[in-house]
Design an enzyme around this catalytic site. Structure first.
Site, mmCIF file in Angstrom:
data_model
loop_
_atom_site.group_PDB
_atom_site.id
_atom_site.type_symbol
_atom_site.label_atom_id
_atom_site.label_comp_id
_atom_site.label_asym_id
_atom_site.label_seq_id
_atom_site.Cartn_x
_atom_site.Cartn_y
_atom_site.Cartn_z
ATOM 1 N N VAL A 13 3.525 -65.809 40.486
ATOM 2 C CA VAL A 13 4.738 -66.515 40.065
ATOM 3 C C VAL A 13 4.979 -66.163 38.603
ATOM 4 C CG1 VAL A 13 5.828 -68.759 39.687
ATOM 5 C CG2 VAL A 13 4.381 -68.405 41.690
ATOM 6 N N ALA A 23 3.077 -66.867 33.466
ATOM 7 C CA ALA A 23 2.935 -66.446 34.862
ATOM 8 C C ALA A 23 1.602 -66.980 35.389
ATOM 9 C CB ALA A 23 2.956 -64.928 34.970
ATOM 10 N N LYS A 24 1.411 -66.962 36.660
ATOM 11 C CA LYS A 24 0.114 -67.321 37.261
ATOM 12 C C LYS A 24 0.120 -66.808 38.694
ATOM 13 C CE LYS A 24 -3.423 -69.968 35.847
ATOM 14 N NZ LYS A 24 -3.812 -70.186 34.443
ATOM 15 N N GLY A 25 -1.049 -66.666 39.261
ATOM 16 C CA GLY A 25 -1.081 -66.215 40.640
ATOM 17 C C GLY A 25 -2.492 -66.206 41.163
ATOM 18 N N ASP A 77 -9.113 -66.171 35.791
ATOM 19 C CA ASP A 77 -8.938 -67.616 35.954
ATOM 20 C C ASP A 77 -10.070 -68.054 36.888
ATOM 21 O OD1 ASP A 77 -6.562 -69.658 35.303
ATOM 22 O OD2 ASP A 77 -7.309 -70.152 37.283
#
Ligand code: NAD
Length: 417
Positions: free
Chosen positions: A54, A99-101, A140
Site C-alpha cells: 500500500v 508505504a507498507k506491505g 518489519d
C-alpha cells in the site's frame, strides 16, 4: 488498526479545520497493490500466499515503509500502517511519503529456501512500483537484513545495481552503521527530551519495558548507559524484575542465547502482562500493538509512556492517560529513529559514500531533537496532547506539500515548514 489510526487523524483534522474533501484526499492511498504469490514448497506442493503493497502518499518524496511477513497481513492493516508512515516521515521531516506491505505467510513454517523463493516471486510482481525514487521497502515484523539483500538482488537483476531500492540491508552489503540500534536510540533520545521538560535527566529514572527484542533491548541499554534503572522487563514468555536495576548487558547476552528474558538469574520472575502496570517512572511498550486499553490504563503507574511499538495504545486508553496527566510520547515520534537512519542509508547509497557511526549518531540526535521540539511547540500552541500535536504537524506538512504541487491556496498551512 485502521479505525484507530482514523480516530487520531480526525482529532488532528478537526484542530486543523480540514474540509471533508481535504481529509478524503489525505487519507485515500495513492496506490494499493495486491498480488498472488505462488511458489514451490520443499515437499513438491505449491505454496500459495497473497502479498500487498500500500503506497499511501508521495507528496513529500518517495514512499517509505516496511514489509511484514505474518499470517495477519491484509489490506486494512497495511493501509493503516502506510498512513502512519506518511505522518511519521513528515513529523521527523525527512523527504519521504509513506508505504507498507507484506505477505500473509508464516516464516516459522517455511524453510529458508521457501522464504527466498516467496520473496523473489513477490518482488517480481511489485518491482515496477518500487524503486529508489518511487517506494523504498525496509524490514518489519519477521523480515530482516537478509531478506532486504534478496530484494536488492532481484530488483538489481532487472534495473541494474540499485542498493537504494531497500534499506535495512546488511552493513557489509550497502547497509548503514547504526541502523540496527536506531529505533532504540531514538526512543532514548525522545525520553531524554521528555524528561528535560520536567527538569529531570535519565539518571535514576525507573523504567519498565514490554518487549526486549531489537527496539526494547537497545533502548534499555542506552537508557542504562545514561544512568536509568531498568526495573522490569516482560516478553512473550515471562517477566523479570529487579528494584535496583537489571544488568542490561547480561540480560542482552542471556536473551541472545535463550530468546527470552524468562529464567534470567539477575532478577525475580513475574507474570509478563504485569509489566504494563509496574511501579516505575517510565513505561516503554516495545512489543505489540493494542496493549494499553481501557481495562488497564487506570492501573498504569508510570508518569511517562514512550510508545516504542506501533499503536500500543487504544484511543480509550489514550483519553484516560490524557485525563490522568500521563505524558504519552506517540509512536509516530518515539519510534521514528528507525526510518530516520533508513533515510541515512538511502542517502549513503545514492551518494555512494559511507558515513561513519559518529555522523549517524549526531544526525539522528539532531533530527529526533528537532522533531520533539516541534511537536512540543505545537502542543503548547494548540493546547493539546503530544499525539494530537504530532499528527497536526505531520498532517499539516503533508497537506502543505500536496497543495503546493497544485494551484490551491496555501495560506492555512504556511506555518508548516
Ligand atoms: P522484535 O521481534 O525484535 O521483538 C519483539 C519483542 O516483543 C520480543 O522481546 C518478544 O518477546 C516481545 N513480545 C512478543 N509477544 C509478546 C507478548 N505477547 N507479550 C510481551 N512481549 C511480547 O521486534 P522489534 O523490532 O523490537 O519491534 C518491536 C515493536 O517496535 C513492534 O511493534 C514494531 O512494529 C515496532 N517498531 C520497530 C522498529 C524497528 O526498527 N525494529 C521501528 C519502528 C517500530
Amino acid at each position: 488498526m485502521l479505525e484507530e489510526s482514523r480516530y487520531y487523524f480526525q482529532k488532528a483534522a478537526k484542530a486543523l479545520d480540514l474540509s471533508d474533501k481535504t481529509q478524503k484526499i489525505l487519507l485515500t492511498p495513492y496506490r494499493v497493490v495486491k498480488v498472488e504469490v505462488v511458489t514451490d514448497g520443499h515437499d513438491g506442493e505449491w505454496l500459495h500466499h497473497v502479498g500487498y503493497r500500500v503506497q499511501h502518499d508521495n507528496s513529500r518524496g518517495p514512499m517509505k515503509g516496511g514489509l511484514r511477513y505474518h499470517p495477519s497481513v491484509d489490506e486494512d492493516d497495511a493501509t493503516a500502517l502506510a498512513t502512519l508512515m506518511t505522518w511519521k516521515t513528515a513529523i521527523v521531516n525527512i523527504p519521504y511519503g509513506g508505504a507498507k506491505g507484506g505477505i500473509n505467510c508464516n516464516p516459522q513454517e517455511l524453510t529458508d529456501k521457501e522464504l527466498f523463493d516467496i520473496t523473489h516471486e513477490f518482488v517480481g510482481h511489485i518491482r515496477e512500483i518500487i524503486g529508489p525514487n518511487l517506494d523504498i521497502p525496509a524490514p518489519d515484523v519477521n523480515t530482516n537484513a537478509d531478506i532486504m539483500a534478496w530484494i536488492m538482488d532481484e530488483y538489481s537483476n532487472h534495473y541494474g545495481f540499485s542498493p537504494a531500492v531497500v534499506t535495512g540491508k546488511p552493513v557489509h552489503l550497502f547497509g548503514s552503521e547504526g541502523r540496527e540500534e536506531a529505533t532504540g536510540r531514538g526512543v532514548m533520545i525522545a525520553l531524554e527530551k521528555a524528561l528535560e521538560t520536567q527538569h529531570k535527566s535519565l539518571k535514576g529514572i525507573r523504567v519498565a519495558l514490554q518487549g526486549f527484542g531489537n527496539v526494547g533491548s537497545h533502548a534499555a541499554r542506552l537508557i542504562a548507559e545514561k544512568g536509568g534503572r531498568i526495573v522490569a522487563v516482560g516478553d512473550h514468555k515471562g517477566g523479570i524484575e529487579n528494584k535496583d536495576g537489571l544488568d542490561v548487558s547480561k540480560l542482552i547476552a542471556y536473551v541472545k542465547e535463550h530468546k527470552t528474558v524468562s529464567g534470567f538469574a539477575g532478577g525475580n520472575a513475574f507474570k509478563s502482562e504485569d509489566v504494563l502496570t509496574w511501579d516505575c517512572d517510565v513505561l516503554i511498550p516495545a512489543a505489540l500493538g493494542g496493549v494499553l486499553t481501557a481495562e488497564n490504563a487506570n492501573d498504569v503507574r508510570a508518569s511517562i509512556i514512550v510508545e516504542a511499538a506501533n499503536a500500543p495504545t487504544t484511543p480509550e486508553a489514550d483519553e484516560i492517560f490524557h485525563r490522568r496527566n500521563i505524558m504519552v510520547i506517540p509512536d509516530v515520534l518515539a519510534n521514528a529513529g528507525g526510518v530516520t537512519v533508513s533515510y541515512f542509508e538511502w542517502a549513503q547509497n545514492i551518494q555512494q559514500f559511507k558515513w561513519e557511526l559518529e555522523r549517524i549518531h549526531n544526525e539522528l540526535y539532531k533530527i529526533m531533537t528537532r522533531a520533539f521540539e516541534a511537536v512540543l511547540d505545537m502542543a503548547k500552541r494548540k493546547q493539546t496532547d503530544l499525539r494530537t500535536a504530532a499528527y497536526i504537524l505531520g498532517i499539516g506538512r503533508v497537506a502543505r506539500a500536496t497543495l503546493s504541487r497544485t494551484h490551491h491556496s496555501l495560506s492555512k498551512f504556511e506555518q508548516f515548514d
